[in-house]
Design an enzyme around this catalytic site. Sequence first.
Site, PDB file in Angstrom:
ATOM      1  N   LYS A 176      -4.476   8.869  17.627  1.00 36.30           N
ATOM      2  CA  LYS A 176      -5.725   9.593  17.397  1.00 36.30           C
ATOM      3  C   LYS A 176      -6.381   9.891  18.739  1.00 36.30           C
ATOM      4  CE  LYS A 176      -6.632   6.088  14.786  1.00 36.30           C
ATOM      5  NZ  LYS A 176      -7.258   5.100  13.884  1.00 36.30           N
ATOM      6  N   THR A 228     -19.492   7.382  14.426  1.00 38.49           N
ATOM      7  CA  THR A 228     -18.036   7.235  14.433  1.00 38.49           C
ATOM      8  C   THR A 228     -17.609   5.887  13.871  1.00 38.49           C
ATOM      9  OG1 THR A 228     -18.179   6.380  16.687  1.00 38.49           O
ATOM     10  CG2 THR A 228     -17.696   8.722  16.452  1.00 38.49           C
ATOM     11  N   THR A 231     -14.473   5.356  11.310  1.00 40.95           N
ATOM     12  CA  THR A 231     -13.556   6.507  11.221  1.00 40.95           C
ATOM     13  C   THR A 231     -12.093   6.049  11.136  1.00 40.95           C
ATOM     14  OG1 THR A 231     -13.751   6.643  13.627  1.00 40.95           O
ATOM     15  CG2 THR A 231     -14.951   8.291  12.354  1.00 40.95           C
ATOM     16  N   GLY A 232     -11.737   5.016  11.918  1.00 44.56           N
ATOM     17  CA  GLY A 232     -10.346   4.547  11.934  1.00 44.56           C
ATOM     18  C   GLY A 232      -9.925   3.960  10.595  1.00 44.56           C
ATOM     19  N   CYS A 233     -10.791   3.085  10.055  1.00 46.81           N
ATOM     20  CA  CYS A 233     -10.511   2.456   8.752  1.00 46.81           C
ATOM     21  C   CYS A 233     -10.364   3.528   7.681  1.00 46.81           C
ATOM     22  CB  CYS A 233     -11.661   1.539   8.342  1.00 46.81           C
ATOM     23  SG  CYS A 233     -12.060   0.282   9.559  1.00 46.81           S
TER      24      CYS A 233
HETATM   25  O1  PXL Z   1     -13.163  -0.087  13.147  1.00 47.00           O
HETATM   26  C1  PXL Z   1     -12.550  -1.293  13.362  1.00 47.00           C
HETATM   27  C2  PXL Z   1     -12.998  -2.328  12.416  1.00 47.00           C
HETATM   28  C3  PXL Z   1     -12.148  -2.774  11.449  1.00 47.00           C
HETATM   29  N1  PXL Z   1     -12.473  -3.751  10.587  1.00 47.00           N
HETATM   30  C4  PXL Z   1     -13.656  -4.343  10.631  1.00 47.00           C
HETATM   31  C5  PXL Z   1     -14.580  -3.934  11.552  1.00 47.00           C
HETATM   32  C6  PXL Z   1     -14.260  -2.912  12.465  1.00 47.00           C
HETATM   33  C7  PXL Z   1     -15.236  -2.474  13.436  1.00 47.00           C
HETATM   34  O2  PXL Z   1     -16.347  -2.893  13.510  1.00 47.00           O
HETATM   35  O3  PXL Z   1     -15.772  -4.513  11.573  1.00 47.00           O
HETATM   36  C8  PXL Z   1     -13.986  -5.420   9.674  1.00 47.00           C
END
Ligand code: PXL
Length: 279
Positions: A176, A228, A231-233
Amino acid sequence: MEKQKVCLTIAGLDPSGGAGIIADIKAFRAFGCFATAAITSITFQNTQGVFGAVHQTAETVRKQILPILEDFEVASVKTGMLPTREIIEEVAEIISKNNIKNFIVDPVVRSTSGYDLIDDESLKALIDKLFPLASIVTPNIPETERICGMKIQRLEDFDKAALKIVSMGAKAVLIKGGHLYFEKIERSLKPIYISPKARRSARKAVDLLFFDGERKAFVAEYIETKATHGTGCTLASAIAAGLALGKNLQEAVFEAKKFVTNAILTSPNIGKGFPPINV
Ligand code: PXL
């Protein structure tokens, strides 16, 4: 009646709702899948930062997951924050024993606000044990740099890093590129535009998918925002939902990126720090 597709997230709890399993569950639902979740860690946080975490054990993670797998046909599994080596080894064993077809590994290393969510020993276990089982791994640029031990500054670096991650055993990699400035999109990138706006905007948010020896670029408009968090999750969970529904990898990534772009644009705009996105 047709059965709903079941997705499982194995990830951390962000009680403020922006990231982790709450974002994952909402993304699964948005795509019409049934959401299940096993918690690996309870984090303490809000939009301003992560203040700590209490991790689960391998046993408590296993005891959450096995009853779900025994009862439901799980169409895809997505992992997020896996904070310890013992949890990672347990998850690897469960995934390989249960013949999980769609397995999405989001190699969570740090929170948006800069809190380390995994240590070096656990990251090594994640690479050694989980990458070989993964249908797709979805690192952002800082995660790619930490996994590959190299800087990502230009296109050749993406190619080199992706090859490395594939050689670690992953079937596909989505790097990404949102942290990097993309302006001109060359034809050699095989760009797939998320919207007409993506084509017209000056700066682009480009994610590169490496699969089957091919590289494809998914291009969205870059949105100048602080929203943001999550966004990844959300992206990885949306891919997991797409694969559960029978989409191919390219379609699943396209729909997921469209969903995340829209979720950033429609952020609920709450909190004093990095606002969550609208999953
Ligand atoms: O975005 C990464 C992430 C994944 N999982 C948990 C998070 C975070 C970022 O804060 O708290 C539980």
